[in-house]
Design an enzyme around this catalytic site. Sequence first.
Site, PDB file in Angstrom:
ATOM      1  N   HIS A 229       0.868  -1.203   0.000  1.00  0.00           N
ATOM      2  CA  HIS A 229       0.000   0.000   0.000  1.00  0.00           C
ATOM      3  C   HIS A 229       0.894   1.240   0.000  1.00  0.00           C
ATOM      4  O   HIS A 229       1.695   1.407  -0.916  1.00  0.00           O
ATOM      5  CB  HIS A 229      -0.931  -0.092   1.214  1.00  0.00           C
ATOM      6  CG  HIS A 229      -2.064   0.892   1.253  1.00  0.00           C
ATOM      7  ND1 HIS A 229      -2.419   1.720   0.221  1.00  0.00           N
ATOM      8  CD2 HIS A 229      -2.944   1.171   2.261  1.00  0.00           C
ATOM      9  CE1 HIS A 229      -3.459   2.449   0.578  1.00  0.00           C
ATOM     10  NE2 HIS A 229      -3.800   2.153   1.817  1.00  0.00           N
ATOM     11  N   HIS A 270      -2.046  -2.400  -9.540  1.00  0.00           N
ATOM     12  CA  HIS A 270      -3.025  -1.732  -8.666  1.00  0.00           C
ATOM     13  C   HIS A 270      -4.239  -2.632  -8.527  1.00  0.00           C
ATOM     14  O   HIS A 270      -4.606  -3.351  -9.444  1.00  0.00           O
ATOM     15  CB  HIS A 270      -3.457  -0.384  -9.266  1.00  0.00           C
ATOM     16  CG  HIS A 270      -4.071   0.516  -8.254  1.00  0.00           C
ATOM     17  ND1 HIS A 270      -5.399   0.447  -7.924  1.00  0.00           N
ATOM     18  CD2 HIS A 270      -3.519   1.472  -7.468  1.00  0.00           C
ATOM     19  CE1 HIS A 270      -5.660   1.355  -6.992  1.00  0.00           C
ATOM     20  NE2 HIS A 270      -4.541   1.980  -6.690  1.00  0.00           N
ATOM     21  N   ASP A 328       2.820   5.592  -6.700  1.00  0.00           N
ATOM     22  CA  ASP A 328       4.055   5.526  -5.898  1.00  0.00           C
ATOM     23  C   ASP A 328       5.320   5.465  -6.733  1.00  0.00           C
ATOM     24  O   ASP A 328       6.424   5.524  -6.182  1.00  0.00           O
ATOM     25  CB  ASP A 328       3.991   4.291  -4.998  1.00  0.00           C
ATOM     26  CG  ASP A 328       2.893   4.438  -3.957  1.00  0.00           C
ATOM     27  OD1 ASP A 328       2.018   3.565  -3.891  1.00  0.00           O
ATOM     28  OD2 ASP A 328       2.898   5.462  -3.264  1.00  0.00           O
TER      29      ASP A 328
HETATM   30  C1  SDX Z   1      -1.356   2.083  -3.413  1.00  0.00           C
HETATM   31  O1  SDX Z   1      -6.105   0.755  -3.216  1.00  0.00           O
HETATM   32  C2  SDX Z   1      -5.594   1.871  -3.478  1.00  0.00           C
HETATM   33  O2  SDX Z   1      -6.234   2.777  -4.012  1.00  0.00           O
HETATM   34  C3  SDX Z   1      -4.150   2.057  -3.058  1.00  0.00           C
HETATM   35  C4  SDX Z   1      -3.495   3.368  -3.493  1.00  0.00           C
HETATM   36  C5  SDX Z   1      -4.107   4.544  -2.780  1.00  0.00           C
HETATM   37  O3  SDX Z   1      -3.990   5.648  -3.299  1.00  0.00           O
HETATM   38  O4  SDX Z   1      -4.604   4.358  -1.637  1.00  0.00           O
HETATM   39  O5  SDX Z   1      -3.646   3.541  -4.887  1.00  0.00           O
HETATM   40  C6  SDX Z   1      -2.017   3.383  -3.159  1.00  0.00           C
HETATM   41  O6  SDX Z   1      -1.315   1.283  -2.523  1.00  0.00           O
HETATM   42  C7  SDX Z   1      -0.827   1.787  -4.793  1.00  0.00           C
HETATM   43  C8  SDX Z   1      -0.213   0.342  -4.902  1.00  0.00           C
HETATM   44  C9  SDX Z   1       1.199   0.412  -4.329  1.00  0.00           C
HETATM   45  N1  SDX Z   1       1.753  -0.943  -4.224  1.00  0.00           N
HETATM   46  C10 SDX Z   1       2.776  -1.323  -5.023  1.00  0.00           C
HETATM   47  O7  SDX Z   1       3.231  -0.655  -5.937  1.00  0.00           O
HETATM   48  C11 SDX Z   1       3.370  -2.675  -4.646  1.00  0.00           C
HETATM   49  C12 SDX Z   1       3.595  -3.490  -5.926  1.00  0.00           C
HETATM   50  N2  SDX Z   1       2.265  -3.800  -6.463  1.00  0.00           N
HETATM   51  C13 SDX Z   1       1.710  -5.060  -6.104  1.00  0.00           C
HETATM   52  O8  SDX Z   1       2.060  -5.590  -4.892  1.00  0.00           O
HETATM   53  C14 SDX Z   1       0.302  -5.260  -6.617  1.00  0.00           C
HETATM   54  O9  SDX Z   1       0.219  -4.770  -7.872  1.00  0.00           O
HETATM   55  C15 SDX Z   1      -0.847  -4.715  -5.799  1.00  0.00           C
HETATM   56  C16 SDX Z   1      -0.798  -5.141  -4.373  1.00  0.00           C
HETATM   57  C17 SDX Z   1      -0.893  -3.246  -5.867  1.00  0.00           C
HETATM   58  C18 SDX Z   1      -2.088  -5.303  -6.423  1.00  0.00           C
HETATM   59  O10 SDX Z   1      -1.946  -6.685  -6.222  1.00  0.00           O
HETATM   60  P1  SDX Z   1      -2.963  -7.701  -6.831  1.00  0.00           P
HETATM   61  O11 SDX Z   1      -4.353  -7.198  -6.664  1.00  0.00           O
HETATM   62  O12 SDX Z   1      -2.655  -9.074  -6.347  1.00  0.00           O
HETATM   63  O13 SDX Z   1      -2.601  -7.599  -8.339  1.00  0.00           O
HETATM   64  P2  SDX Z   1      -3.378  -8.387  -9.361  1.00  0.00           P
HETATM   65  O14 SDX Z   1      -4.317  -9.347  -8.732  1.00  0.00           O
HETATM   66  O15 SDX Z   1      -3.978  -7.415 -10.319  1.00  0.00           O
HETATM   67  O16 SDX Z   1      -2.197  -9.271 -10.043  1.00  0.00           O
HETATM   68  C19 SDX Z   1      -2.457  -9.810 -11.279  1.00  0.00           C
HETATM   69  C20 SDX Z   1      -1.166 -10.484 -11.710  1.00  0.00           C
HETATM   70  C21 SDX Z   1      -0.664 -11.537 -10.722  1.00  0.00           C
HETATM   71  O17 SDX Z   1       0.056 -12.485 -11.529  1.00  0.00           O
HETATM   72  P3  SDX Z   1      -0.735 -13.877 -11.969  1.00  0.00           P
HETATM   73  O18 SDX Z   1      -1.055 -14.579 -10.690  1.00  0.00           O
HETATM   74  O19 SDX Z   1      -1.976 -13.408 -12.735  1.00  0.00           O
HETATM   75  O20 SDX Z   1       0.264 -14.592 -12.842  1.00  0.00           O
HETATM   76  O21 SDX Z   1      -0.114  -9.504 -11.799  1.00  0.00           O
HETATM   77  C22 SDX Z   1       0.962  -9.875 -10.958  1.00  0.00           C
HETATM   78  C23 SDX Z   1       0.371 -10.804  -9.910  1.00  0.00           C
HETATM   79  O22 SDX Z   1       1.390 -11.676  -9.431  1.00  0.00           O
HETATM   80  N3  SDX Z   1       1.447  -8.625 -10.363  1.00  0.00           N
HETATM   81  C24 SDX Z   1       2.714  -8.220 -10.405  1.00  0.00           C
HETATM   82  C25 SDX Z   1       2.734  -6.966  -9.773  1.00  0.00           C
HETATM   83  N4  SDX Z   1       1.499  -6.659  -9.365  1.00  0.00           N
HETATM   84  C26 SDX Z   1       0.699  -7.704  -9.730  1.00  0.00           C
HETATM   85  N5  SDX Z   1       3.840  -8.817 -10.921  1.00  0.00           N
HETATM   86  C27 SDX Z   1       4.992  -8.095 -10.789  1.00  0.00           C
HETATM   87  N6  SDX Z   1       5.084  -6.872 -10.189  1.00  0.00           N
HETATM   88  C28 SDX Z   1       3.981  -6.292  -9.678  1.00  0.00           C
HETATM   89  N7  SDX Z   1       4.074  -5.101  -9.100  1.00  0.00           N
END
Ligand code: SDX
Length: 389
Positions: A229, A270, A328
């Site tokens: 987050h 996201h 971020d």
């Molecule tokens: C914020 O909710 C909000 O609004 C939050 C926020 C706010 O203003 O309050 O916007 C602020 O928290 C932004 C997010 C910051 N976090 C990061 O940047 C951390 C890195 N990102 C990830 O950890 C991830 O993208 C999440 C946690 C943000 C979302 O995770 P999800 O919901 O599990 O992502 P997804 O389900 O859409 O993933 C789909 C696929 C998966 O692979 P498969 O299982 O389909 O093969 O994409 C992959 C995930 O493994 N994936 C990534 C990835 N994010 C998702 N692979 C590599 N790098 C990444 N960053």
Amino acid sequence: SHGVFTYDPGFMSTGSCESAITYIDGDAGVLLHRGYPIAELAQHSDYLETCYLLLYGELPNEAEKAEFVKTVKNHTMVQQSMQKFLEGFRNDAHPMAVMVGLVGALSAFYQDHMDINDPKHREIAAFRLISKMPTIAAMCYKYSKGQPVTYPRNDLSYAENFLHMMFSTPCEEYKVNPVFAKAMDRIFILHADHEQNASTSTVRLAGSSGANPFACIAAGIATLWGPAHGGANEAVLTMLEEIGDESRIDEFIAKAKDKNDPFRLMGFGHRVYKNFDPRAKVMRETCDQVLAELGKSDDPMLKIAKRLEQIALEDPYFVERKLYPNVDFYSGIIMKAIGIPTSMFTVIFAMARTIGWISHWNEMISGPYKIGRPRQLYVGHTERSYPKK
Ligand code: SDX
């Protein structure tokens, strides 16, 4: 719309609620605050005007804005005894741990004579939090540096005052660079609110029990800390520093794709946006402006970041999964260029998001609401008897 928690069996794992504050269309990459696009607010508004909009629902006229700014300035100091609480922490405590403690401690000063059902009391709590968060954030930083706390200056703008409290010392007044102040104000606007993200949902859930707003905001800060987050902005810089050189980018891209490797590209992806995060575009422009101002347009971190963004937009793995840079991804490069340490990045995110948290809290408490009660799908044992000895 009054932020009422309602439950639908289809939403067993989370409560859902109504809100009129922020609208997101994740597929179209749209973010509106009270109907205004984030890019227009970032370009034409400032953070305190955006605070007024989020809290009251309309942009202020000149007189309303002047009154709002004046009231915010009336609450910028914290009780002197907060200094003693601060000194109870180890100097090397993470500033987020200190901020959670200090904001929670505000309850001790204001909770007793606060009736959350009185709109005036709720408004004063909002003013106290908007005003004191920069002071508390700067206190966290000064303490980690072993420097004396710098008092707020009410002749400065919100962003100028924050940079002053961070970098002025008793020996020397920090000369605020207007480009840095403008960049900080824009970072505050871009982080102000984002609908029902994890930390805002935490504030609503805590508030739904009738807890005081200071304790609810402390719960929001704790939730924001996680690297998935708000902690992502700090994790992005750590990742860019670990990559270190463009020649190592492919190695990290492979790690991000490797299902056996927990590494994820920080600042990408996201829960809602499956298109470009509209905040990331503005943040990238701001990053270019600040680094150009510093004559650092060829900053190695920026080069690595732009190459990663380009790969995410071209590589099928990221394109298929709709992984775009989020809010971020560039913010940390800007803050590092201004001289802010990575340990303070999420503290600044919490400071900026406070208006979103308190606006959602106020929206919920000002109408009929019930205590939140997320549901579960029970997958454990059926009933069984205790074994006879
Ligand atoms: C914020 O909710 C909000 O609004 C939050 C926020 C706010 O203003 O309050 O916007 C602020 O928290 C932004 C997010 C910051 N976090 C990061 O940047 C951390 C890195 N990102 C990830 O950890 C991830 O993208 C999440 C946690 C943000 C979302 O995770 P999800 O919901 O599990 O992502 P997804 O389900 O859409 O993933 C789909 C696929 C998966 O692979 P498969 O299982 O389909 O093969 O994409 C992959 C995930 O493994 N994936 C990534 C990835 N994010 C998702 N692979 C590599 N790098 C990444 N960053």
